[in-house]
Design an enzyme around this catalytic site. Structure first.
Site, PDB file in Angstrom:
ATOM      1  CB  THR A 243      -1.441  -1.544 -10.950  1.00 44.19           C
ATOM      2  OG1 THR A 243      -0.238  -0.785 -11.013  1.00 44.19           O
ATOM      3  CG2 THR A 243      -1.508  -2.490 -12.139  1.00 44.19           C
TER       4      THR A 243
ATOM      5  CG  HIS B 259       6.573   2.751  -8.530  1.00 48.15           C
ATOM      6  ND1 HIS B 259       6.989   2.392  -7.264  1.00 48.15           N
ATOM      7  CD2 HIS B 259       5.547   1.910  -8.826  1.00 48.15           C
ATOM      8  CE1 HIS B 259       6.241   1.381  -6.838  1.00 48.15           C
ATOM      9  NE2 HIS B 259       5.361   1.070  -7.769  1.00 48.15           N
TER      10      HIS B 259
ATOM     11  CG  ASN C  38       5.433  -1.028  -3.690  1.00 45.07           C
ATOM     12  OD1 ASN C  38       5.778  -0.790  -2.533  1.00 45.07           O
ATOM     13  ND2 ASN C  38       4.292  -0.597  -4.188  1.00 45.07           N
TER      14      ASN C  38
ATOM     15  CE1 TYR D 246       6.792  -4.444  -9.685  1.00 44.76           C
ATOM     16  CE2 TYR D 246       5.958  -2.696  -8.271  1.00 44.76           C
ATOM     17  CZ  TYR D 246       5.787  -3.919  -8.894  1.00 44.76           C
ATOM     18  OH  TYR D 246       4.623  -4.623  -8.719  1.00 44.76           O
TER      19      TYR D 246
ATOM     20  CG  ASN E 194       7.727  -8.500  -6.575  1.00 44.73           C
ATOM     21  OD1 ASN E 194       7.433  -9.684  -6.589  1.00 44.73           O
ATOM     22  ND2 ASN E 194       7.036  -7.573  -7.214  1.00 44.73           N
TER      23      ASN E 194
HETATM   24  C1  LIG Z   1      -4.920  -3.265  -6.629  1.00 48.95           C
HETATM   25  C2  LIG Z   1      -3.722  -2.508  -6.143  1.00 48.95           C
HETATM   26  C3  LIG Z   1      -2.866  -1.919  -7.069  1.00 48.95           C
HETATM   27  C4  LIG Z   1      -1.735  -1.189  -6.637  1.00 48.95           C
HETATM   28  N1  LIG Z   1      -0.952  -0.575  -7.558  1.00 48.95           N
HETATM   29  C5  LIG Z   1       0.081   0.199  -7.163  1.00 48.95           C
HETATM   30  C6  LIG Z   1       0.839   0.939  -8.113  1.00 48.95           C
HETATM   31  O1  LIG Z   1       0.568   0.944  -9.322  1.00 48.95           O
HETATM   32  N2  LIG Z   1       1.885   1.671  -7.643  1.00 48.95           N
HETATM   33  C7  LIG Z   1       2.224   1.703  -6.328  1.00 48.95           C
HETATM   34  O2  LIG Z   1       3.182   2.374  -5.953  1.00 48.95           O
HETATM   35  N3  LIG Z   1       1.481   1.050  -5.399  1.00 48.95           N
HETATM   36  C8  LIG Z   1       0.418   0.319  -5.786  1.00 48.95           C
HETATM   37  N4  LIG Z   1      -0.364  -0.292  -4.846  1.00 48.95           N
HETATM   38  C9  LIG Z   1      -0.146  -0.016  -3.405  1.00 48.95           C
HETATM   39  C10 LIG Z   1      -1.049   1.154  -2.962  1.00 48.95           C
HETATM   40  O3  LIG Z   1      -0.609   2.373  -3.541  1.00 48.95           O
HETATM   41  C11 LIG Z   1      -1.061   1.332  -1.420  1.00 48.95           C
HETATM   42  O4  LIG Z   1       0.247   1.550  -0.960  1.00 48.95           O
HETATM   43  C12 LIG Z   1      -1.644   0.115  -0.685  1.00 48.95           C
HETATM   44  O5  LIG Z   1      -2.843  -0.313  -1.301  1.00 48.95           O
HETATM   45  C13 LIG Z   1      -1.885   0.415   0.793  1.00 48.95           C
HETATM   46  O6  LIG Z   1      -2.816   1.443   0.957  1.00 48.95           O
HETATM   47  P1  LIG Z   1      -4.374   1.126   1.372  1.00 48.95           P
HETATM   48  O7  LIG Z   1      -4.313   0.287   2.618  1.00 48.95           O
HETATM   49  O8  LIG Z   1      -5.000   2.474   1.599  1.00 48.95           O
HETATM   50  O9  LIG Z   1      -4.967   0.357   0.222  1.00 48.95           O
HETATM   51  C14 LIG Z   1      -1.464  -1.064  -5.253  1.00 48.95           C
HETATM   52  C15 LIG Z   1      -2.333  -1.667  -4.339  1.00 48.95           C
HETATM   53  C16 LIG Z   1      -3.441  -2.387  -4.759  1.00 48.95           C
HETATM   54  C17 LIG Z   1      -4.378  -2.979  -3.736  1.00 48.95           C
END
Ligand SMILES: Cc1cc2nc3c(=O)[nH]c(=O)nc-3n(C[C@H](O)[C@H](O)[C@H](O)COP(=O)(O)O)c2cc1C
Length: 346
Positions: free
Chosen positions: A27, A173, A176, A178, A233
């Protein structure tokens, strides 16, 4: 270069990927005020088309799905047209992209849409909207069965809109904390009707949404993200395990492109799952599993080699490195992520 990441993978008859590195949904809160993707977003995604599959930032299916400022939507013709520019640019660069379909449930705020906040039960969360701290969360309204039927139909419609917008598929989705996840955990679901109390009932909404989306665009183009381990959450409960056991056995009877773990750090262990969220999903889900959560290319490749999961999603490093895949391929240094990078769309 971890070779296993660069294998071609055929997920099914509809979907083949040029490598095993997925861009995780991220996001960014940068859509315009009509929740339409901007030209900067077109460039942002196009720059990352080397990923085997991009999963878009979470995209709301209807107005009351919104809990954060300027998150894009997929329910107006302007939003569909905006996304079409994104998908065209990704395809022109040889990439593939899924839309992540989102309803935040009780994490919504009426500031964005001026109506009821819907959730399985009237149980709120503490705190306030990130980036807009004056907006404290409200106690949601428990969705009626009519509300639920409409929500299911709206997920299916958003999936059709995603295909019209040129996406290669969608990721539901369900993770997390939601809306879908709120049905799957006892802390947020205290219903006493056919959507609550038992694993079968608590899985019903997730399965109805999944089936409706499969019916509208075909299961080979549908992924599902799940958080069996409550970490965001959401409060975990020992009893949640039986809900996910039931859900996963039901998913084994359906055609999906993949199931994707929803977690920030896959080294987290959950007592009631007997280990990490990915190990738990792997032990029960028979199809393609996408792992994620604080992996590097090396640690992710090792996990794939050990068959902990099949595909690796990378989140924060993809924000810091638009050319992440190229850098891994060439063995170049990966720039470290830091939160200040969220201020711009590089
Ligand atoms: C800034 C940010 C925005 C995220 N937005 C979403 C999202 O829109 N949907 C979702 O399922 N996970 C979202 N996540 C979780 C990521 O998809 C991912 O699971 C998490 O960052 C761990 O992976 P990484 O260690 O490679 O960053 C978000 C994470 C971050 C840091």
């Amino acid at each position: 270069m971890p070779q296993v990441l660069f294998d071609d993978v055929k997920l099914n008859d509809t979907l083949s990927l040029k490598n095993r590195i997925l861009m995780a949904p991220l996001t960014r809160c940068m859509a315009d005020d009509n929740l339409v993707p901007t030209d900067d977003m077109v460039k942002y995604y196009a720059r990352r088309a080397e990923a085997g599959l991009i999963i878009s930032e979470a995209t709301i299916i209807r107005p009351d799905a919104q809990g954060y400022p300027n998150t894009p939507g997929l329910f107006t013709s302007a939003q569909i047209a905006g996304w079409k520019k994104v998908t065209d640019a990704v395809h022109a660069n040889g990439g593939k992209i899924f839309a992540q379909l989102w309803h935040v449930g009780r994490v919504a705020h009426p500031h964005f849409f001026g109506g009821d906040v819907l959730a399985p039960s009237a149980i709120g969360i503490e705190g306030s909207v990130p980036r807009m701290r004056e907006l404290t969360y409200q106690t949601p309204k428990a969705a009626t069965t009519e509300d639920i039927a409409q929500l299911v139909a709206d997920y299916a419609k958003a999936a059709e809109n995603a295909i019209e917008a040129g996406f290669d598929g969608v990721e539901i989705h369900g993770a997390n904390g939601y809306l879908i996840d709120q049905f799957l955990h006892y802390a947020s679901n205290q219903r006493t009707d056919e959507y609550g109390e038992t694993p079968e009932n608590m899985s019903r909404f997730a399965l109805q949404v999944t089936d409706a989306v499969i019916a509208s665009i075909g299961g080979e183009r549908v992924g599902l993200r799940l958080s069996p381990g409550a970490y965001f959450n959401m409060e975990g409960d020992q009893r949640d395990r039986a809900v996910f056991d039931y859900l996963l056995s039901a998913l084994n009877n359906r055609t999906l492109a993949y199931v994707h773990v929803g977690i920030f750090d896959d080294s987290m262990e959950f007592d009631y799952l007997g280990g990490s969220a990915s190990a738990y999903l792997r032990s029960l889900y028979k199809g393609t599993l996408v792992g994620v959560g604080s992996y590097t290319a090396e640690s992710g490749a090792e996990a794939i080699e050990k068959q902990q999961f099949d595909l690796l999603a990378i989140g924060r490093p993809f924000i810091a490195n638009p050319d992440y895949v190229e850098k891994v391929r060439k063995g170049q240094a990966i720039k470290a992520y830091d939160e200040s990078m969220l201020a711009t769309l590089e």
